[in-house]
Motif scaffolding. Structure first.
Motif, mmCIF file in Angstrom:
data_model
loop_
_atom_site.group_PDB
_atom_site.id
_atom_site.type_symbol
_atom_site.label_atom_id
_atom_site.label_comp_id
_atom_site.label_asym_id
_atom_site.label_seq_id
_atom_site.Cartn_x
_atom_site.Cartn_y
_atom_site.Cartn_z
ATOM 1 N N VAL A 194 0.823 -1.207 0.000
ATOM 2 C CA VAL A 194 0.000 0.000 0.000
ATOM 3 C C VAL A 194 0.861 1.263 0.000
ATOM 4 C CG1 VAL A 194 -1.917 -1.118 1.165
ATOM 5 C CG2 VAL A 194 -0.180 0.047 2.529
ATOM 6 N N PHE A 195 2.171 1.100 0.292
ATOM 7 C CA PHE A 195 3.091 2.236 0.340
ATOM 8 C C PHE A 195 2.528 3.352 1.231
ATOM 9 C CE2 PHE A 195 4.740 0.697 -3.943
ATOM 10 C CZ PHE A 195 5.877 0.148 -3.384
ATOM 11 N N THR A 196 2.538 4.580 0.722
ATOM 12 C CA THR A 196 2.051 5.724 1.513
ATOM 13 C C THR A 196 0.704 6.223 0.996
ATOM 14 O OG1 THR A 196 3.406 7.168 0.106
ATOM 15 C CG2 THR A 196 4.346 6.503 2.219
ATOM 16 N N LEU A 197 -0.051 5.358 0.367
ATOM 17 C CA LEU A 197 -1.371 5.751 -0.118
ATOM 18 C C LEU A 197 -2.296 6.201 1.022
ATOM 19 C CD1 LEU A 197 -2.052 3.084 -2.907
ATOM 20 C CD2 LEU A 197 -1.690 5.550 -3.215
ATOM 21 N N PRO A 198 -2.306 5.535 2.196
ATOM 22 C CA PRO A 198 -3.153 6.052 3.292
ATOM 23 C C PRO A 198 -2.781 7.470 3.698
ATOM 24 C CG PRO A 198 -2.494 3.802 3.746
ATOM 25 C CD PRO A 198 -1.707 4.235 2.547
#
Length: 341
Positions: A159-163
């Motif tokens: 998800v990497f830094t999508l949140p």
């Protein structure tokens, strides 16, 4: 080996073991922390979460990065640590995977949310009311991360830094520049480095300095001292990540690779909506590359469950290729035996 040689070898061996204890992902430290009280585990998880912004899971690296953030701006650093702590506790309350939690994988988005919410606030430093939306948004980080993981896992993607991107943009869009309690700075597209007006003012030392500073800009920091501590934190855990961070910053400076163009395009697009680009360019360009299907043996990525630091990833791939060769040779021998029989 004589007694004197043995005595000289023992201190060097101890020093080597001590160095290995603090480098890499500090696995032995993590095993020790598991046997300690919850507050020690949380401290380790928060520091690892701070370091996971740069894809390293090392509490000493997290401590170095936090020190660099305090050198840049103590208020920003305080909000980043609060964000990491709240998102880690929120993940524990949601009963998400404990191994992932204490590896910092549910803390790095909270780190960035807290840091950038403070950086984009037009109220300046030590505006204590900002802690309330910081806590709320940081609590949502593991919720959004878990939801995205359910989708991204179908393609074995992180998800990497999508949140962080989603929640930060949501906060800024909801408040805006005219909000009475949480006003945001006005987002404007940054001028290109090589604009004719600024080209004459550039100097060679400034260009060289912009490469390490570009690594610190992952946290929104432009202090060379912060950048040096971030690079030291990366070097401590993974020399390969440290080298590639510098190469990526240099490539972005020269606008030679894909991510630099995505950054420029995304910044202009998001500024129309009065939103920052955050790390959308990184997420988009990296996910596109990871979705690339190629038969080139040089383009190979381990499964997400086996991903660690680059050095261990290379070891994993070597072991995988050795097992594949052994399996193919075994099948060949069986086929030959059947033909002869």
């Amino acid at each position: 080996m004589g007694p004197s040689n043995q005595l000289s070898a023992e201190p060097s061996g101890r020093c080597l073991r001590a160095v290995r204890f603090f480098t890499g992902d500090m696995r032995r430290c993590g095993q020790w922390v598991k046997r300690q009280v919850l507050i020690i585990q949380l401290l380790d998880g928060v520091l690892r979460g701070t370091a996971q912004v740069m894809f390293v899971s090392n509490p000493v690296s997290g401590l170095l990065i936090s020190t660099g953030l305090f050198l840049q701006n103590p208020w920003w650093a305080l909000n980043s640590l609060l964000g990491a702590f709240v998102s880690t506790v929120s993940a524990l309350l949601l009963r998400l995977n404990r191994e992932a939690i204490f590896a910092g994988l549910h803390g790095y988005n909270g780190t960035l949310v807290g840091m950038l919410m403070a950086a984009f606030s037009s109220k300046g430093n030590w505006y204590w009311w900002l802690l309330f939306p910081n806590v709320f948004m940081s609590m949502l980080c593991p919720v959004v991360s878990s939801a995205l993981s359910s989708i991204m896992s179908k393609w074995d993607l992180p998800v990497f830094t999508l949140p962080f991107n989603i929640l930060t943009c949501l906060h800024i869009a909801a408040t805006g520049t005219a909000h009475p309690y949480f006003p945001e700075v006005k987002i404007q597209p940054k001028a290109h480095l090589y604009h004719n007006d600024s080209l004459a003012n550039l100097s060679i030392p400034q260009l060289f300095l912009s490469v390490p500073v570009g690594v610190g800009q992952v946290f929104g920091c432009d202090s060379p001292w912060t950048a040096c501590l971030v690079l030291l934190a990366l070097l401590l855990c993974s020399p390969a990540i440290c080298l590639h961070a510098l190469l990526g910053s240099a490539a972005g400076l020269c606008t030679a690779l894909f991510c630099a163009y995505v950054t420029s395009a995304t910044s202009k697009l998001m500024s129309v909506l009065a939103l920052p680009a955050c790390t959308w360019p990184f997420c988009l360009s990296t996910l596109i590359f990871l979705l690339l299907s190629s038969e080139n043996p040089a383009i190979c990525r381990p499964p997400l469950s086996a991903v660690s630091c680059p050095e261990e990833n290379q070891h994993y791939l070597r072991q995988l290729r050795m097992s594949e060769k052994a399996l193919s040779s075994c099948k060949g021998e069986r086929t030959l035996e059947r033909m002869e029989g």
